[in-house]
Motif scaffolding. Structure first.
Motif, short mmCIF file in Angstrom:
data_model
loop_
_atom_site.label_atom_id
_atom_site.label_comp_id
_atom_site.label_asym_id
_atom_site.label_seq_id
_atom_site.Cartn_x
_atom_site.Cartn_y
_atom_site.Cartn_z
N VAL A 65 0.87 -1.18 0.00
CA VAL A 65 0.00 0.00 0.00
C VAL A 65 0.90 1.23 0.00
N VAL A 66 0.74 2.06 -1.02
CA VAL A 66 1.57 3.25 -1.18
C VAL A 66 0.67 4.47 -1.24
N MET A 67 1.04 5.51 -0.52
CA MET A 67 0.30 6.77 -0.61
C MET A 67 1.19 7.84 -1.23
N LEU A 68 0.73 8.41 -2.33
CA LEU A 68 1.38 9.55 -2.96
C LEU A 68 0.87 10.82 -2.31
N LEU A 69 1.77 11.70 -1.95
CA LEU A 69 1.35 12.94 -1.31
C LEU A 69 2.42 14.01 -1.48
N PRO A 70 2.05 15.28 -1.37
CA PRO A 70 3.06 16.33 -1.42
C PRO A 70 3.93 16.30 -0.18
N GLU A 71 5.18 16.71 -0.33
CA GLU A 71 6.12 16.68 0.79
C GLU A 71 5.57 17.45 1.99
N LEU A 72 4.84 18.53 1.73
CA LEU A 72 4.31 19.34 2.83
C LEU A 72 3.28 18.60 3.67
N GLU A 73 2.75 17.46 3.18
CA GLU A 73 1.77 16.66 3.93
C GLU A 73 2.41 15.47 4.64
N ARG A 74 3.70 15.21 4.40
CA ARG A 74 4.31 13.99 4.92
C ARG A 74 4.20 13.91 6.45
N GLU A 75 4.63 14.97 7.14
CA GLU A 75 4.62 14.93 8.60
C GLU A 75 3.19 14.84 9.14
N ALA A 77 0.67 13.30 7.64
CA ALA A 77 0.26 11.90 7.47
C ALA A 77 0.90 11.01 8.54
N GLN A 78 2.16 11.27 8.84
CA GLN A 78 2.84 10.49 9.88
C GLN A 78 2.19 10.72 11.25
N SER A 79 1.74 11.95 11.50
CA SER A 79 1.10 12.25 12.79
C SER A 79 -0.22 11.51 12.95
N GLN A 80 -0.85 11.15 11.82
CA GLN A 80 -2.09 10.38 11.86
C GLN A 80 -1.83 8.88 11.72
N SER A 81 -0.57 8.48 11.74
CA SER A 81 -0.20 7.06 11.61
C SER A 81 -0.82 6.44 10.38
N ALA A 82 -0.74 7.15 9.26
CA ALA A 82 -1.32 6.66 8.02
C ALA A 82 -0.81 5.26 7.70
N ARG A 83 -1.73 4.35 7.39
CA ARG A 83 -1.41 2.93 7.19
C ARG A 83 -0.98 2.69 5.74
N ALA A 84 0.17 3.28 5.35
CA ALA A 84 0.66 3.13 3.99
C ALA A 84 2.12 3.57 3.95
N GLU A 85 2.81 3.08 2.94
CA GLU A 85 4.16 3.57 2.64
C GLU A 85 4.01 4.94 1.96
N LEU A 86 4.77 5.92 2.41
CA LEU A 86 4.62 7.28 1.89
C LEU A 86 5.64 7.55 0.78
N VAL A 87 5.12 8.06 -0.35
CA VAL A 87 5.96 8.48 -1.46
C VAL A 87 5.59 9.93 -1.76
N ALA A 88 6.56 10.85 -1.62
CA ALA A 88 6.25 12.27 -1.70
C ALA A 88 6.86 12.92 -2.93
N PHE A 89 6.15 13.92 -3.46
CA PHE A 89 6.69 14.83 -4.47
C PHE A 89 6.80 16.20 -3.82
N PHE A 90 7.70 17.04 -4.36
CA PHE A 90 7.96 18.31 -3.67
C PHE A 90 6.84 19.31 -3.86
N GLU A 91 6.44 19.58 -5.10
CA GLU A 91 5.42 20.59 -5.34
C GLU A 91 4.64 20.26 -6.60
N PHE A 92 3.57 20.99 -6.77
CA PHE A 92 2.70 20.84 -7.95
C PHE A 92 2.74 22.14 -8.75
N PRO A 93 2.83 22.09 -10.09
CA PRO A 93 2.79 20.88 -10.93
C PRO A 93 4.09 20.09 -10.94
N GLY A 94 5.21 20.73 -10.59
CA GLY A 94 6.47 20.01 -10.47
C GLY A 94 7.18 19.77 -11.79
#
Length: 392
Positions: A65-75, A77-94
């Motif tokens: 299970v992988v969750m794609l998310l912006p880097e600004l959301e990583r922490e 998601a971690q604070s909510q103990s998201a049940r997935a491997e986190l893969v982040a991009f820096f910004e949009f559109p990038g």
């Protein structure tokens, strides 16, 4: 008394993911891709504010299970103990498109289901990033969410308890104003009061409060304004003789409940009594007939036929109800076009209504937990007209 904890344990998400994988195996999907916030919360426990920056979950039949998310959301998601491997991009559109970042991490191939709610631009971006995958639209995740797991039912029950207290608070504000002999509240004042009541209960009695798209609130309208089924609260002040509606609800742990009642200020006229009694009878039949194995369209027909047989069919503006879960409105739909069979564990609204232009609307709603031999009304505030009269 221990505070009510809105956060679900990690094991819940493991079971939710396994439910989805079992359905994927039956339907031949190697993976599922969704960017719908409610699906993401269901699969991982991560709640967020949607924006132009995509957040998506990739769930594989093999278990990853992988969750794609912006880097600004990583922490976050971690604070909510998201049940997935986190893969982040820096910004949009990038410089590198977000879905290309996901594709680099998961190497998509084979038959991949995508949630049919995905916007075209995001789907086009995913297709471009995944040329070796066959992306197929599916409502699999919506169907997986139909039947609530026990932990979700507990959240719905608590939301129903609070919704009943919000209804009580709304009535109390009006009765106190009558007793004081001053101005009655406006629709907007009444809406603010019940919203504050619901939110106050949660912050006072709960921990790990989840602020989803709506924490607490609803529609409050009176007189002719209530003849618009989804009219917004206005500065109209309640007046003697008015019909007024409290269409309220809240979300506990992101799981919604709605409860709606129609009130009369003062002694009802014969017309008001006829309208209210008809809706009460239709809603009562709905509570008696909703059960496992009944088609949604048949539930709708049985309920609305009560209104038609009373000679008020011209004032029907909507179906009997809809599913409730992580969305206030979600499938299945208690409507003529939905042949979905009701299943124990579903939560649906039972909310027949009539709307008389220039006069008022009349609607009564309960959130119903479907059971094997019937249904349980989770919201319990009194429904009959004699219980919904505000004496003057």
């Amino acid at each position: 008394m221990e505070p009510f904890d809105q956060r679900l344990a990690p094991e819940f998400f493991d079971r939710a993911q396994e439910r989805v994988r079992a359905m994927m195996a039956e339907e031949g999907f190697a993976a599922i891709l969704t960017e719908h916030p409610e699906d993401i919360a269901y699969l991982t426990g991560f709640f967020h504010h949607p924006s132009e920056r995509p957040v998506a979950v990739w769930l594989e039949a093999s278990g990853r299970v992988v969750m794609l998310l912006p880097e600004l959301e990583r922490e976050y998601a971690q604070s909510q103990s998201a049940r997935a491997e986190l893969v982040a991009f820096f910004e949009f559109p990038g410089i590198v498109a977000p879905f290309s970042v996901l594709a680099d991490a998961v190497r998509p191939r084979g038959r991949i289901g995508f949630a049919s709610t995905m916007p075209y631009a995001r789907l086009a971006s995913a297709r471009s990033a995944m040329p070796e995958a066959e992306l197929v639209g599916t409502d699999l995740l919506a169907r997986a969410r139909h039947v609530k797991l026990p932990e979700e039912v507990a959240l719905h029950r608590e939301a129903a308890r609070i919704t009943d207290r919000m209804l009580e608070a709304g009535v109390r504000l009006v009765t106190d104003a009558v007793a004081a002999g001053g101005d009655l509240p406006t629709e907007a004042e009444l809406e603010r009061h019940v919203t504050a009541t619901g939110a106050g209960i949660m912050y006072g009695e709960h921990r790990n409060v989840v602020v989803a798209s709506l924490l607490a609130g609803g529609l409050v309208y009176s007189g002719a304004n209530s003849a618009f089924p989804h009219g917004l609260p206005s500065v109209n002040r309640l007046r003697a003789g008015d019909t007024f509606m409290l269409s309220l609800g809240c979300a506990v742990g992101g799981r919604f409940i709605e409860g709606e009642r129609t009130f009369v200020l003062g002694e009802p006229t014969a017309e008001q009594r006829r309208y209210h009694d008809t809706i009460h009878a239709a809603q009562q039949l709905g509570r008696e007939t909703i059960r496992e194995g009944l088609e949604c369209r048949e539930a709708n027909r049985l309920c609305l036929d009560v209104i038609r047989e009373a000679g008020l069919g011209e004032f029907i503006r909507h179906r009997q109800g809809h599913g409730i879960g992580l969305g206030m409105h979600e499938a299945p739909w208690l409507e003529d076009g939905d042949d979905t069979l009701l299943v124990a564990g579903m939560v649906v609204s039972n909310e027949p209504g009539i709307y008389v232009p220039g006069h008022a609307g009349y609607r009564i709603s309960d959130s119903m937990l479907v059971t094997a031999d019937g249904a349980e009304a989770l919201t319990t505030f009194p429904r009959a007209l004699d219980d919904c009269i505000i004496p003057l």
